[in-house]
Design an enzyme around this catalytic site. Structure first.
Site, PDB file in Angstrom:
ATOM      1  CD  GLU A 191      -1.866   2.000   1.833  1.00 27.64           C
ATOM      2  OE1 GLU A 191      -0.958   2.056   2.676  1.00 27.64           O
ATOM      3  OE2 GLU A 191      -2.547   2.956   1.451  1.00 27.64           O
TER       4      GLU A 191
ATOM      5  CD  GLN B 138      -5.380   4.211  15.566  1.00 26.01           C
ATOM      6  OE1 GLN B 138      -5.030   4.516  14.427  1.00 26.01           O
ATOM      7  NE2 GLN B 138      -6.474   3.523  15.793  1.00 26.01           N
TER       8      GLN B 138
ATOM      9  CG  HIS C 199     -11.378   2.572   7.868  1.00 25.79           C
ATOM     10  ND1 HIS C 199     -10.348   2.760   6.985  1.00 25.79           N
ATOM     11  CD2 HIS C 199     -12.463   3.149   7.321  1.00 25.79           C
ATOM     12  CE1 HIS C 199     -10.797   3.441   5.947  1.00 25.79           C
ATOM     13  NE2 HIS C 199     -12.068   3.686   6.123  1.00 25.79           N
ATOM     14  CG  LEU C 200     -12.454  -2.262  14.309  1.00 22.42           C
ATOM     15  CD1 LEU C 200     -11.731  -1.252  15.181  1.00 22.42           C
ATOM     16  CD2 LEU C 200     -13.887  -2.463  14.805  1.00 22.42           C
TER      17      LEU C 200
ATOM     18  CG  ASP D  89      -6.204  -0.516   8.624  1.00 19.14           C
ATOM     19  OD1 ASP D  89      -5.565   0.057   9.505  1.00 19.14           O
ATOM     20  OD2 ASP D  89      -6.989   0.073   7.856  1.00 19.14           O
TER      21      ASP D  89
ATOM     22  CG  HIS E  10      -4.481   1.033   4.757  1.00 20.09           C
ATOM     23  ND1 HIS E  10      -5.108   1.865   3.899  1.00 20.09           N
ATOM     24  CD2 HIS E  10      -3.592   1.790   5.422  1.00 20.09           C
ATOM     25  CE1 HIS E  10      -4.632   3.076   4.025  1.00 20.09           C
ATOM     26  NE2 HIS E  10      -3.702   3.060   4.944  1.00 20.09           N
TER      27      HIS E  10
HETATM   28  P1  AMP Z   1      -2.353   5.819   5.868  1.00 27.64           P
HETATM   29  O1  AMP Z   1      -3.241   6.039   4.681  1.00 27.64           O
HETATM   30  O2  AMP Z   1      -1.304   4.789   5.596  1.00 27.64           O
HETATM   31  O3  AMP Z   1      -1.819   7.070   6.441  1.00 27.64           O
HETATM   32  O4  AMP Z   1      -3.282   5.160   7.041  1.00 27.64           O
HETATM   33  C1  AMP Z   1      -4.521   5.703   7.400  1.00 27.64           C
HETATM   34  C2  AMP Z   1      -5.136   4.963   8.585  1.00 27.64           C
HETATM   35  O5  AMP Z   1      -6.351   5.648   8.922  1.00 27.64           O
HETATM   36  C3  AMP Z   1      -5.528   3.508   8.366  1.00 27.64           C
HETATM   37  O6  AMP Z   1      -5.319   2.766   9.542  1.00 27.64           O
HETATM   38  C4  AMP Z   1      -7.025   3.595   8.073  1.00 27.64           C
HETATM   39  O7  AMP Z   1      -7.757   2.425   8.408  1.00 27.64           O
HETATM   40  C5  AMP Z   1      -7.429   4.734   8.975  1.00 27.64           C
HETATM   41  N1  AMP Z   1      -8.674   5.387   8.511  1.00 27.64           N
HETATM   42  C6  AMP Z   1      -8.870   6.084   7.358  1.00 27.64           C
HETATM   43  N2  AMP Z   1     -10.168   6.497   7.255  1.00 27.64           N
HETATM   44  C7  AMP Z   1     -10.798   6.059   8.366  1.00 27.64           C
HETATM   45  C8  AMP Z   1     -12.151   6.140   8.837  1.00 27.64           C
HETATM   46  N3  AMP Z   1     -13.095   6.766   8.144  1.00 27.64           N
HETATM   47  N4  AMP Z   1     -12.451   5.539  10.022  1.00 27.64           N
HETATM   48  C9  AMP Z   1     -11.509   4.898  10.726  1.00 27.64           C
HETATM   49  N5  AMP Z   1     -10.222   4.792  10.341  1.00 27.64           N
HETATM   50  C10 AMP Z   1      -9.864   5.356   9.178  1.00 27.64           C
END
Ligand code: AMP
Length: 351
Positions: free
Chosen positions: A10, A100, A292-293, A295, A317
């Site tokens: 990713e 996180q 999302h949960l 990952d 992800h």
């Molecule tokens: P990155 O794109 O690598 O910076 O990672 C983004 C993180 O934010 C990942 O863990 C996604 O699952 C999380 N994420 C993005 N949008 C949401 C959402 N609407 N609700 C919960 N988590 C989110």
């Protein structure tokens, strides 16, 4: 020293954040190259740099390459120091993602911690505060620690300026968590959050949600008292304008949270329509854990030495996160079809 490729799968910021989190927990040093190679603006942006700095403070780490736009970083942790910390992302960069990054180490540290985090709390492409507080942290707490969150001020993209406080009472060993069945649907809670925007934006969004989801609720449960949608509009003070529409799906075994953000030039009805689609998809699929949960729960489960959940086919992800986890921890991950629409993910220790 581990060497990671930031363009893996990713190729986003999560590779770095997962690596920072696991380096703190395991004490393993790592070097990462090609940071966020697959993003439009590659390298460390403010939010990633804030995550690096927060991890370095918690882990008393020596760091090379911690600069804006840097595509390489070396991280040498020297032992986790729980305690009281304040971190500011400095822009609207996501403060929830910074949190996180350091949570895994602090939730199994020797002493409690208290954190103040400033920055974005409601950003597109990051977990919004409500997701953290209502979906993610209750599951983490079921594994043993007691993590409490409080939102002092909403920080919407692009103005930022949000503030949250977290207290973390750790445990020495995390308990295994299984999320195979979400249990009976108890109800939906919809909150239309607006800052410095006309009230009708919230009203129009809630109207669409009611229309789009009520039918589903009536049909999903032939019981005499079907689950209902509880709508509320919430006007908040923030540094800029903002609109986040949140739906909490309360089930007997867990709560999932979905969100859609208002955007300039996008009608309130469209914002709500997107969210209704996501919620319906979750309700119809019968999975326990949303995209999302999925990952985000992998890392705590891997730290616990095992766990299992039923979710949608894994996102890039999640698949990338699994690859990073396997580099730091002796863990095996099995993915198999669970039903027409989902997969079962099982984490087991790899001796
Ligand atoms: P990155 O794109 O690598 O910076 O990672 C983004 C993180 O934010 C990942 O863990 C996604 O699952 C999380 N994420 C993005 N949008 C949401 C959402 N609407 N609700 C919960 N988590 C989110």
């Amino acid at each position: 020293m581990l060497t990671l490729d930031g363009s893996l799968g990713e190729g986003g910021g999560q590779i770095l954040r997962t690596a920072l989190g696991l380096s703190l927990v395991t004490g393993l040093e790592f070097r990462i190259e090609k940071i966020r190679a697959n993003r439009q603006k590659p390298g460390l942006q403010r939010q990633h740099l804030a995550a690096v700095q927060a991890a370095a403070a918690i882990g008393q780490a020596e760091v090379e390459g911690a600069e804006i736009n840097s595509q390489q970083l070396a991280f040498h942790p020297r032992g986790v120091a729980p305690g009281d910390y304040a971190f500011a992302v400095g822009t609207a960069g996501s403060a929830t993602l910074v949190f996180q990054t350091i949570l895994p180490a602090l939730m199994i540290a020797a002493k409690p911690s208290a954190l103040v985090l400033e920055g974005g709390t409601h950003n597109p492409l990051a977990p919004p505060y409500e997701f953290l507080a209502k979906a993610f942290l209750p599951l983490v707490n079921r594994m043993g620690p007691n993590v409490r969150a409080k939102l002092d001020r909403h920080g919407f993209y692009p103005a930022g300026g949000g503030k949250m406080r977290m207290t973390i009472e750790p445990v020495t060993r995390l308990a295994r968590l299984d999320l195979l069945d979400r249990g009976k649907l108890l109800g939906l809670r919809a909150t239309a959050i607006i800052a410095s925007l006309p009230y009708h934006v919230a009203e129009r969004e809630l109207k669409v949600l009611k229309r789009e989801l009520s039918n589903h609720l009536r049909h999903s449960s032939p019981a005499t008292r079907p689950p209902t949608l509880d709508p509320q509009a919430l006007e908040v003070k923030s540094h800029g304008t903002g609109n986040a529409l949140v739906v909490e799906v309360e089930c007997a075994s867990l709560t999932e949270v979905f969100v859609s953000f208002g955007e300039l030039g996008v009608k309130a009805e469209v914002v709500a329509g997107r969210l209704a689609k996501d919620v319906r998809r979750f309700l119809e699929a019968g999975v326990a854990v949303g995209k999302h949960l999925a990952d985000q729960i992998l890392l705590p489960m891997a730290l616990a030495g095992g766990g299992a959940f039923v979710t949608f086919p894994l996102s890039p992800h999640a698949l990338t996160n699994i690859e990073v986890l396997k580099q730091f921890l002796p863990i095996e991950v099995r993915i198999e079809a669970a039903n027409d629409l989902g997969v079962r993910v099982e984490l087991t220790p790899n001796p």
